[in-house]
Design an enzyme around this catalytic site. Structure first.
Site, PDB file in Angstrom:
ATOM      1  N   PRO A  73     -14.877   2.354  -3.197  1.00  0.00           N
ATOM      2  CA  PRO A  73     -13.476   2.597  -2.880  1.00  0.00           C
ATOM      3  C   PRO A  73     -12.999   4.025  -3.145  1.00  0.00           C
ATOM      4  O   PRO A  73     -13.388   4.647  -4.123  1.00  0.00           O
ATOM      5  CB  PRO A  73     -12.721   1.614  -3.794  1.00  0.00           C
ATOM      6  CG  PRO A  73     -13.694   1.244  -4.852  1.00  0.00           C
ATOM      7  CD  PRO A  73     -15.052   1.318  -4.218  1.00  0.00           C
ATOM      8  N   ASN A  74     -12.180   4.471  -2.223  1.00  0.00           N
ATOM      9  CA  ASN A  74     -11.494   5.773  -2.260  1.00  0.00           C
ATOM     10  C   ASN A  74     -12.400   6.958  -1.938  1.00  0.00           C
ATOM     11  O   ASN A  74     -11.911   8.080  -1.802  1.00  0.00           O
ATOM     12  CB  ASN A  74     -10.782   6.003  -3.606  1.00  0.00           C
ATOM     13  CG  ASN A  74      -9.689   4.990  -3.834  1.00  0.00           C
ATOM     14  OD1 ASN A  74      -8.835   4.808  -2.973  1.00  0.00           O
ATOM     15  ND2 ASN A  74      -9.720   4.294  -4.955  1.00  0.00           N
ATOM     16  N   ARG A  78      -8.379  15.487  -1.819  1.00  0.00           N
ATOM     17  CA  ARG A  78      -7.688  15.558  -3.120  1.00  0.00           C
ATOM     18  C   ARG A  78      -8.712  15.710  -4.233  1.00  0.00           C
ATOM     19  O   ARG A  78      -9.884  15.414  -4.038  1.00  0.00           O
ATOM     20  CB  ARG A  78      -6.910  14.263  -3.379  1.00  0.00           C
ATOM     21  CG  ARG A  78      -5.636  14.177  -2.598  1.00  0.00           C
ATOM     22  CD  ARG A  78      -4.975  12.840  -2.799  1.00  0.00           C
ATOM     23  NE  ARG A  78      -4.724  12.232  -1.499  1.00  0.00           N
ATOM     24  CZ  ARG A  78      -4.529  10.945  -1.289  1.00  0.00           C
ATOM     25  NH1 ARG A  78      -4.586  10.090  -2.292  1.00  0.00           N
ATOM     26  NH2 ARG A  78      -4.310  10.487  -0.084  1.00  0.00           N
ATOM     27  N   TYR A 109     -14.255  16.339  -7.508  1.00  0.00           N
ATOM     28  CA  TYR A 109     -15.152  15.756  -6.503  1.00  0.00           C
ATOM     29  C   TYR A 109     -15.639  16.746  -5.440  1.00  0.00           C
ATOM     30  O   TYR A 109     -16.422  16.372  -4.568  1.00  0.00           O
ATOM     31  CB  TYR A 109     -14.465  14.565  -5.826  1.00  0.00           C
ATOM     32  CG  TYR A 109     -14.121  13.454  -6.801  1.00  0.00           C
ATOM     33  CD1 TYR A 109     -15.118  12.817  -7.540  1.00  0.00           C
ATOM     34  CD2 TYR A 109     -12.808  13.051  -7.001  1.00  0.00           C
ATOM     35  CE1 TYR A 109     -14.806  11.815  -8.438  1.00  0.00           C
ATOM     36  CE2 TYR A 109     -12.494  12.041  -7.902  1.00  0.00           C
ATOM     37  CZ  TYR A 109     -13.497  11.427  -8.620  1.00  0.00           C
ATOM     38  OH  TYR A 109     -13.207  10.435  -9.513  1.00  0.00           O
ATOM     39  N   ASN A 114     -23.125   4.661  -4.590  1.00  0.00           N
ATOM     40  CA  ASN A 114     -22.044   5.199  -5.414  1.00  0.00           C
ATOM     41  C   ASN A 114     -20.946   4.127  -5.396  1.00  0.00           C
ATOM     42  O   ASN A 114     -20.142   4.072  -4.461  1.00  0.00           O
ATOM     43  CB  ASN A 114     -21.513   6.524  -4.864  1.00  0.00           C
ATOM     44  CG  ASN A 114     -20.424   7.099  -5.759  1.00  0.00           C
ATOM     45  OD1 ASN A 114     -19.920   6.414  -6.656  1.00  0.00           O
ATOM     46  ND2 ASN A 114     -20.058   8.352  -5.536  1.00  0.00           N
ATOM     47  N   ALA A 162     -15.153   3.222  -8.390  1.00  0.00           N
ATOM     48  CA  ALA A 162     -14.523   2.525  -9.526  1.00  0.00           C
ATOM     49  C   ALA A 162     -15.179   1.173  -9.814  1.00  0.00           C
ATOM     50  O   ALA A 162     -15.133   0.690 -10.959  1.00  0.00           O
ATOM     51  CB  ALA A 162     -13.036   2.344  -9.260  1.00  0.00           C
ATOM     52  N   GLU A 175     -28.414   4.621  -8.558  1.00  0.00           N
ATOM     53  CA  GLU A 175     -26.959   4.727  -8.762  1.00  0.00           C
ATOM     54  C   GLU A 175     -26.591   6.206  -8.746  1.00  0.00           C
ATOM     55  O   GLU A 175     -27.280   7.030  -9.365  1.00  0.00           O
ATOM     56  CB  GLU A 175     -26.595   4.107 -10.119  1.00  0.00           C
ATOM     57  CG  GLU A 175     -25.119   4.237 -10.454  1.00  0.00           C
ATOM     58  CD  GLU A 175     -24.803   3.711 -11.858  1.00  0.00           C
ATOM     59  OE1 GLU A 175     -25.674   3.062 -12.494  1.00  0.00           O
ATOM     60  OE2 GLU A 175     -23.683   3.976 -12.325  1.00  0.00           O
ATOM     61  N   HIS A 221     -23.347   9.233  -8.761  1.00  0.00           N
ATOM     62  CA  HIS A 221     -21.947   9.643  -8.922  1.00  0.00           C
ATOM     63  C   HIS A 221     -21.824  11.136  -8.678  1.00  0.00           C
ATOM     64  O   HIS A 221     -22.691  11.908  -9.119  1.00  0.00           O
ATOM     65  CB  HIS A 221     -21.430   9.330 -10.333  1.00  0.00           C
ATOM     66  CG  HIS A 221     -21.528   7.871 -10.649  1.00  0.00           C
ATOM     67  ND1 HIS A 221     -20.643   6.956 -10.158  1.00  0.00           N
ATOM     68  CD2 HIS A 221     -22.450   7.190 -11.356  1.00  0.00           C
ATOM     69  CE1 HIS A 221     -21.007   5.753 -10.558  1.00  0.00           C
ATOM     70  NE2 HIS A 221     -22.104   5.864 -11.280  1.00  0.00           N
ATOM     71  N   ARG A 280     -16.221  12.359 -18.776  1.00  0.00           N
ATOM     72  CA  ARG A 280     -14.859  12.000 -18.378  1.00  0.00           C
ATOM     73  C   ARG A 280     -14.279  10.950 -19.338  1.00  0.00           C
ATOM     74  O   ARG A 280     -14.731  10.805 -20.463  1.00  0.00           O
ATOM     75  CB  ARG A 280     -14.885  11.537 -16.922  1.00  0.00           C
ATOM     76  CG  ARG A 280     -15.403  12.645 -15.978  1.00  0.00           C
ATOM     77  CD  ARG A 280     -15.341  12.248 -14.534  1.00  0.00           C
ATOM     78  NE  ARG A 280     -13.961  12.038 -14.102  1.00  0.00           N
ATOM     79  CZ  ARG A 280     -13.638  11.449 -12.943  1.00  0.00           C
ATOM     80  NH1 ARG A 280     -14.594  11.051 -12.120  1.00  0.00           N
ATOM     81  NH2 ARG A 280     -12.369  11.279 -12.616  1.00  0.00           N
TER      82      ARG A 280
HETATM   83  O1  CA2 Z   1     -18.030  10.537  -9.621  1.00  0.00           O
HETATM   84  C1  CA2 Z   1     -18.121   9.598  -8.827  1.00  0.00           C
HETATM   85  O2  CA2 Z   1     -18.800   9.634  -7.804  1.00  0.00           O
HETATM   86  C2  CA2 Z   1     -17.305   8.320  -9.085  1.00  0.00           C
HETATM   87  O3  CA2 Z   1     -18.106   7.211  -8.666  1.00  0.00           O
HETATM   88  C3  CA2 Z   1     -16.057   8.440  -8.240  1.00  0.00           C
HETATM   89  C4  CA2 Z   1     -15.059   7.316  -8.461  1.00  0.00           C
HETATM   90  C5  CA2 Z   1     -14.782   7.102  -9.932  1.00  0.00           C
HETATM   91  O4  CA2 Z   1     -13.969   5.947 -10.119  1.00  0.00           O
HETATM   92  C6  CA2 Z   1     -16.064   6.927 -10.745  1.00  0.00           C
HETATM   93  O5  CA2 Z   1     -15.722   6.803 -12.105  1.00  0.00           O
HETATM   94  C7  CA2 Z   1     -16.975   8.126 -10.555  1.00  0.00           C
HETATM   95  C8  CA2 Z   1     -13.730   7.624  -7.762  1.00  0.00           C
HETATM   96  C9  CA2 Z   1     -13.843   7.884  -6.300  1.00  0.00           C
HETATM   97  C10 CA2 Z   1     -12.491   8.335  -5.794  1.00  0.00           C
HETATM   98  O6  CA2 Z   1     -12.693   9.443  -4.967  1.00  0.00           O
HETATM   99  C11 CA2 Z   1     -11.611  10.212  -4.656  1.00  0.00           C
HETATM  100  C12 CA2 Z   1     -11.865  11.330  -3.927  1.00  0.00           C
HETATM  101  C13 CA2 Z   1     -10.845  12.159  -3.583  1.00  0.00           C
HETATM  102  C14 CA2 Z   1      -9.555  11.874  -3.957  1.00  0.00           C
HETATM  103  C15 CA2 Z   1      -9.306  10.729  -4.683  1.00  0.00           C
HETATM  104  C16 CA2 Z   1     -10.336   9.889  -5.037  1.00  0.00           C
END
Ligand code: CA2
Length: 149
Positions: A10-11, A18, A23, A74, A77, A98, A100, A107
């Site tokens: 997700p996301n 953003r 990221y 990946n 969340a 896995e 990330h 974090r």
């Molecule tokens: O670091 C990663 O790849 C994560 O899997 C990304 C997740 C986070 O919940 C994990 O703890 C680590 C979040 C992905 C959300 O991605 C966004 C990208 C741009 C703007 C907002 C969110």
């Protein structure tokens, strides 16, 4: 030709729009293109997907059993919450990496635990978009080692 499934949770469809400090600036579509190029170089076919739905990700993992040679995931969340994704991955029977973008261990404490890590062959985190290419190289090696067994 080995088939690699790359799953994004997700996301991650918001990548590049953003939070670039965490990221990076690349979009998920940029990353998909790079994975396709690397797939050609290393002789693997790539199926690259993203979903915001836990159930859809579980369905994709279930359908991968017997049809996919390796999974890079990946879970975003869902990494930190999903026993459903863990259970699906447990029964799939192929190598799993896995992945990330960020270093989850540098974090917030709630990101330090992953349900997926216990069944993954390996974990890559903290290398941004480049991590996808590292994961492809790693899974391709795991898949060829498995074929040799
Ligand atoms: O670091 C990663 O790849 C994560 O899997 C990304 C997740 C986070 O919940 C994990 O703890 C680590 C979040 C992905 C959300 O991605 C966004 C990208 C741009 C703007 C907002 C969110």
């Amino acid at each position: 030709m080995p088939k690699i499934l790359i799953l994004n949770g997700p996301n991650l469809n918001l990548l590049g729009t953003r939070e670039p400090k965490i990221y990076g600036h690349e979009t998920l579509s940029d990353i998909e293109k790079k994975c396709g190029q690397r797939g050609k170089e290393i002789g693997t076919s790539i199926d690259f997907r993203q979903s915001n739905s836990e159930g859809e990700i579980v369905d994709w993992i279930q359908n991968a059993a017997g049809t996919t040679d390796g999974i890079i995931i990946n879970p975003a969340a869902y990494t930190h919450t999903s026993i459903a994704i863990l259970d699906a991955l447990k029964q799939v029977g192929c190598p799993i990496i896995e992945l990330h973008l960020s270093n989850i261990f540098s974090r917030e404490p709630f990101r330090h635990h992953s349900y997926v890590s216990s069944i993954a062959n390996g974990v890559i985190c903290g290398f941004g978009a480049h991590g996808y290419l590292l994961a492809l190289d790693a899974i391709s090696r795991l898949v060829s080692e498995k074929e040799e067994c």
